[in-house]
Design a protein around this motif. Structure first.
Motif, PDB file in Angstrom:
ATOM      1  N   ARG A   1      11.030 -27.969  24.871  1.00  0.00           N
ATOM      2  CA  ARG A   1      12.206 -27.077  25.251  1.00  0.00           C
ATOM      3  C   ARG A   1      12.233 -25.473  24.557  1.00  0.00           C
ATOM      4  NH1 ARG A   1      16.967 -30.208  21.849  1.00  0.00           N
ATOM      5  NH2 ARG A   1      14.982 -31.107  20.368  1.00  0.00           N
ATOM      6  N   ARG A   2      11.412 -25.472  23.895  1.00  0.00           N
ATOM      7  CA  ARG A   2      10.667 -24.091  23.140  1.00  0.00           C
ATOM      8  C   ARG A   2      10.278 -23.518  24.122  1.00  0.00           C
ATOM      9  NH1 ARG A   2       8.187 -27.585  19.419  1.00  0.00           N
ATOM     10  NH2 ARG A   2       6.506 -27.769  19.399  1.00  0.00           N
ATOM     11  N   GLN A   3       9.407 -24.390  25.665  1.00  0.00           N
ATOM     12  CA  GLN A   3       8.955 -23.622  26.876  1.00  0.00           C
ATOM     13  C   GLN A   3       9.514 -22.902  27.430  1.00  0.00           C
ATOM     14  OE1 GLN A   3       5.672 -23.398  25.076  1.00  0.00           O
ATOM     15  NE2 GLN A   3       5.356 -23.453  27.032  1.00  0.00           N
ATOM     16  N   ILE A   4      10.998 -24.019  27.502  1.00  0.00           N
ATOM     17  CA  ILE A   4      12.358 -22.856  28.748  1.00  0.00           C
ATOM     18  C   ILE A   4      12.424 -21.702  27.657  1.00  0.00           C
ATOM     19  CG2 ILE A   4      14.750 -23.578  28.824  1.00  0.00           C
ATOM     20  CD1 ILE A   4      13.147 -26.673  30.226  1.00  0.00           C
ATOM     21  N   ARG A   5      13.273 -22.014  26.817  1.00  0.00           N
ATOM     22  CA  ARG A   5      13.378 -20.575  26.106  1.00  0.00           C
ATOM     23  C   ARG A   5      12.243 -19.279  25.832  1.00  0.00           C
ATOM     24  NH1 ARG A   5      15.198 -23.702  20.002  1.00  0.00           N
ATOM     25  NH2 ARG A   5      17.135 -25.054  21.114  1.00  0.00           N
ATOM     26  N   LYS A   6      11.192 -19.924  25.838  1.00  0.00           N
ATOM     27  CA  LYS A   6       9.959 -18.313  25.873  1.00  0.00           C
ATOM     28  C   LYS A   6      10.680 -18.317  27.365  1.00  0.00           C
ATOM     29  CE  LYS A   6       6.707 -20.382  23.211  1.00  0.00           C
ATOM     30  NZ  LYS A   6       5.227 -20.947  22.366  1.00  0.00           N
ATOM     31  N   VAL A   7      10.094 -18.932  27.915  1.00  0.00           N
ATOM     32  CA  VAL A   7      10.547 -18.621  30.070  1.00  0.00           C
ATOM     33  C   VAL A   7      11.751 -17.834  29.757  1.00  0.00           C
ATOM     34  CG1 VAL A   7      10.897 -19.754  32.447  1.00  0.00           C
ATOM     35  CG2 VAL A   7       9.159 -20.654  31.006  1.00  0.00           C
TER      36      VAL A   7
ATOM     37  N   THR B   1       5.033 -17.391  34.577  1.00  0.00           N
ATOM     38  CA  THR B   1       4.010 -18.486  35.272  1.00  0.00           C
ATOM     39  C   THR B   1       2.807 -19.549  34.346  1.00  0.00           C
ATOM     40  OG1 THR B   1       3.403 -16.531  37.176  1.00  0.00           O
ATOM     41  CG2 THR B   1       2.670 -18.868  36.668  1.00  0.00           C
ATOM     42  N   ALA B   2       2.859 -18.145  33.101  1.00  0.00           N
ATOM     43  CA  ALA B   2       1.750 -19.733  32.676  1.00  0.00           C
ATOM     44  C   ALA B   2       2.842 -20.357  31.325  1.00  0.00           C
ATOM     45  CB  ALA B   2       1.544 -18.509  31.497  1.00  0.00           C
ATOM     46  N   LEU B   3       3.663 -20.138  30.913  1.00  0.00           N
ATOM     47  CA  LEU B   3       5.427 -20.906  30.450  1.00  0.00           C
ATOM     48  C   LEU B   3       5.602 -21.858  31.075  1.00  0.00           C
ATOM     49  CD1 LEU B   3       6.843 -18.102  28.657  1.00  0.00           C
ATOM     50  CD2 LEU B   3       5.511 -19.072  27.580  1.00  0.00           C
TER      51      LEU B   3
ATOM     52  N   LEU C   1       5.516 -27.495  32.706  1.00  0.00           N
ATOM     53  CA  LEU C   1       5.431 -28.336  33.734  1.00  0.00           C
ATOM     54  C   LEU C   1       5.073 -29.956  32.965  1.00  0.00           C
ATOM     55  CD1 LEU C   1       4.870 -27.154  37.080  1.00  0.00           C
ATOM     56  CD2 LEU C   1       7.168 -28.374  36.298  1.00  0.00           C
ATOM     57  N   LYS C   2       3.672 -29.518  32.145  1.00  0.00           N
ATOM     58  CA  LYS C   2       3.180 -31.007  31.245  1.00  0.00           C
ATOM     59  C   LYS C   2       3.846 -31.753  30.944  1.00  0.00           C
ATOM     60  CE  LYS C   2      -0.960 -28.250  31.297  1.00  0.00           C
ATOM     61  NZ  LYS C   2      -2.367 -26.983  30.232  1.00  0.00           N
ATOM     62  N   HIS C   3       4.958 -30.850  30.205  1.00  0.00           N
ATOM     63  CA  HIS C   3       5.741 -32.101  28.803  1.00  0.00           C
ATOM     64  C   HIS C   3       6.578 -32.200  29.505  1.00  0.00           C
ATOM     65  CE1 HIS C   3       3.800 -29.837  25.669  1.00  0.00           C
ATOM     66  NE2 HIS C   3       4.055 -28.516  26.322  1.00  0.00           N
ATOM     67  N   ILE C   4       6.934 -32.018  30.878  1.00  0.00           N
ATOM     68  CA  ILE C   4       8.337 -32.398  31.167  1.00  0.00           C
ATOM     69  C   ILE C   4       7.973 -33.777  32.259  1.00  0.00           C
ATOM     70  CG2 ILE C   4       8.565 -31.078  33.424  1.00  0.00           C
ATOM     71  CD1 ILE C   4      11.026 -32.518  31.811  1.00  0.00           C
ATOM     72  N   ASN C   5       6.208 -33.455  33.152  1.00  0.00           N
ATOM     73  CA  ASN C   5       5.486 -35.118  33.432  1.00  0.00           C
ATOM     74  C   ASN C   5       5.465 -35.609  32.611  1.00  0.00           C
ATOM     75  OD1 ASN C   5       5.884 -33.437  36.554  1.00  0.00           O
ATOM     76  ND2 ASN C   5       3.856 -32.566  35.915  1.00  0.00           N
ATOM     77  N   THR C   6       5.129 -35.111  31.936  1.00  0.00           N
ATOM     78  CA  THR C   6       5.004 -36.521  30.188  1.00  0.00           C
ATOM     79  C   THR C   6       6.290 -37.403  29.684  1.00  0.00           C
ATOM     80  OG1 THR C   6       3.567 -34.945  29.181  1.00  0.00           O
ATOM     81  CG2 THR C   6       4.560 -36.920  28.073  1.00  0.00           C
TER      82      THR C   6
ATOM     83  N   LEU D   1       8.143 -21.155  39.745  1.00  0.00           N
ATOM     84  CA  LEU D   1       6.096 -21.172  40.391  1.00  0.00           C
ATOM     85  C   LEU D   1       6.787 -20.756  41.189  1.00  0.00           C
ATOM     86  CD1 LEU D   1       4.915 -23.431  37.654  1.00  0.00           C
ATOM     87  CD2 LEU D   1       4.811 -20.953  37.620  1.00  0.00           C
ATOM     88  N   LYS D   2       7.465 -21.513  42.693  1.00  0.00           N
ATOM     89  CA  LYS D   2       7.531 -20.837  43.740  1.00  0.00           C
ATOM     90  C   LYS D   2       6.550 -21.881  45.098  1.00  0.00           C
ATOM     91  CE  LYS D   2       8.705 -15.708  43.506  1.00  0.00           C
ATOM     92  NZ  LYS D   2       9.598 -15.873  43.904  1.00  0.00           N
ATOM     93  N   LYS D   3       7.258 -22.865  44.092  1.00  0.00           N
ATOM     94  CA  LYS D   3       6.734 -24.083  44.374  1.00  0.00           C
ATOM     95  C   LYS D   3       7.432 -25.153  45.138  1.00  0.00           C
ATOM     96  CE  LYS D   3       2.167 -24.545  42.113  1.00  0.00           C
ATOM     97  NZ  LYS D   3       1.344 -25.943  40.744  1.00  0.00           N
TER      98      LYS D   3
END
Length: 283
Positions: free
Chosen positions: A92-98, A111-113, A118-123, A145-147
């Motif tokens: 949630r904090r990462q998405i706010r930063k994005v 990109t870094a954010l 992704l690491k947290h949502i994968n968990t 990320l254009k993936k």
């Protein structure tokens, strides 16, 4: 812990991911907010029911004299819950930063954010692989990320589970459109662009931007008749969408139809007097 405690854990899990979804899915372009909210609410209610079913074995255990087995299951559930809470809070904090980073030109920072998110949502998805809200969030991050293949795969999985999921369908269409734009505009791979855009239109035939991009693609390839047909389709579904009307005006002008372009851009201005500034700020 009783069955009620289990259900409270499930509800907490659902609430965490729902709150994350509200900001991530809210980035959808040109979609009525009320329709999004209704669709999300229905999907999330179904997901809560699925999570409750996920722990139905606990109810069975409570009706049996197996305290050791029950305690082990509850301990595993508690560990899963704590890991998911940690992961979703970080996400949630990462998405706010994005979201804040999207307003700047700091591409590397965004990109870094997104990658960290992704690491947290994968968990979270490692614990609940079919949780649709989490899949939509991850698809959005992959698209950021254009993936695109990975993003499309996540949104396809949501629709495979619930074909009537309005939010999932719109996100798939938007992601396909982004993939088509990336292939055509940046990589000049017009064949792939057409495949993506055609499927985007089939998935959501009410998106004026997809129609405009298909028109542009045909115009670039020298097929002006087809381009005009697609611009007309875009105009037919644009409604009061000022941004879509303005961009279609630009497209008509590039096609050599300045009078038509002026009509659409004047309509866009009537709908939104700030449209010119918004377009300039977006460039």
């Amino acid at each position: 812990m009783c069955c009620l405690g289990i259900m409270m854990l499930v509800a907490t899990t659902a609430a965490l991911l729902m709150s994350v979804s509200a900001s991530a899915v809210g980035q959808v372009e040109r979609t009525p907010q009320a329709a999004q909210t209704d669709a999300e609410r229905q999907a999330q209610q179904e997901e809560i029911a699925a999570l409750e079913a996920r722990f139905s074995e606990t109810v069975k255990l409570q009706n049996r004299d197996l305290p050791g087995e029950r305690a082990q299951l509850l301990a595993e559930l508690q560990a899963d819950q704590e890991a998911l809470i940690h992961s979703t809070e970080r996400l949630r904090r990462q998405i706010r930063k994005v979201e804040r980073a999207r307003e700047t030109d700091d591409t590397a920072g965004k990109t870094a954010l997104a990658e960290d998110g992704l690491k947290h949502i994968n968990t979270a998805l490692a614990l609940y692989p079919d949780f649709q809200t989490a899949l939509i969030i991850r698809g959005n991050l992959y698209a950021e990320l254009k993936k695109y293949p990975e993003a499309i795969a996540d949104h396809r999985k949501v629709l495979a589970q619930t074909p009537d999921n309005t939010v999932g369908r719109e996100r798939l269409a938007t992601t396909l459109r982004g993939a088509g734009l990336d292939a055509g505009q940046l990589r000049r791979d017009f064949a792939s662009s057409r495949v993506y855009l055609d499927e985007a239109w089939q998935t959501n035939p009410k998106d004026p931007e997809t129609a405009r991009l298909l028109g542009v693609l045909n115009m670039v390839q020298g097929n002006k008749d087809a381009a005009l047909e697609w611009f007309q389709k875009g105009e037919a579904v644009a409604g009061e969408d000022a941004a879509a009307l303005w961009e279609l005006g630009v497209a008509y002008n590039n096609l050599g139809m300045p009078d038509k372009a002026r009509v659409l851009q004047q309509k866009a201005y009537q709908v939104d007097p700030d449209i010119v500034k918004r377009v300039q700020d977006a460039q």
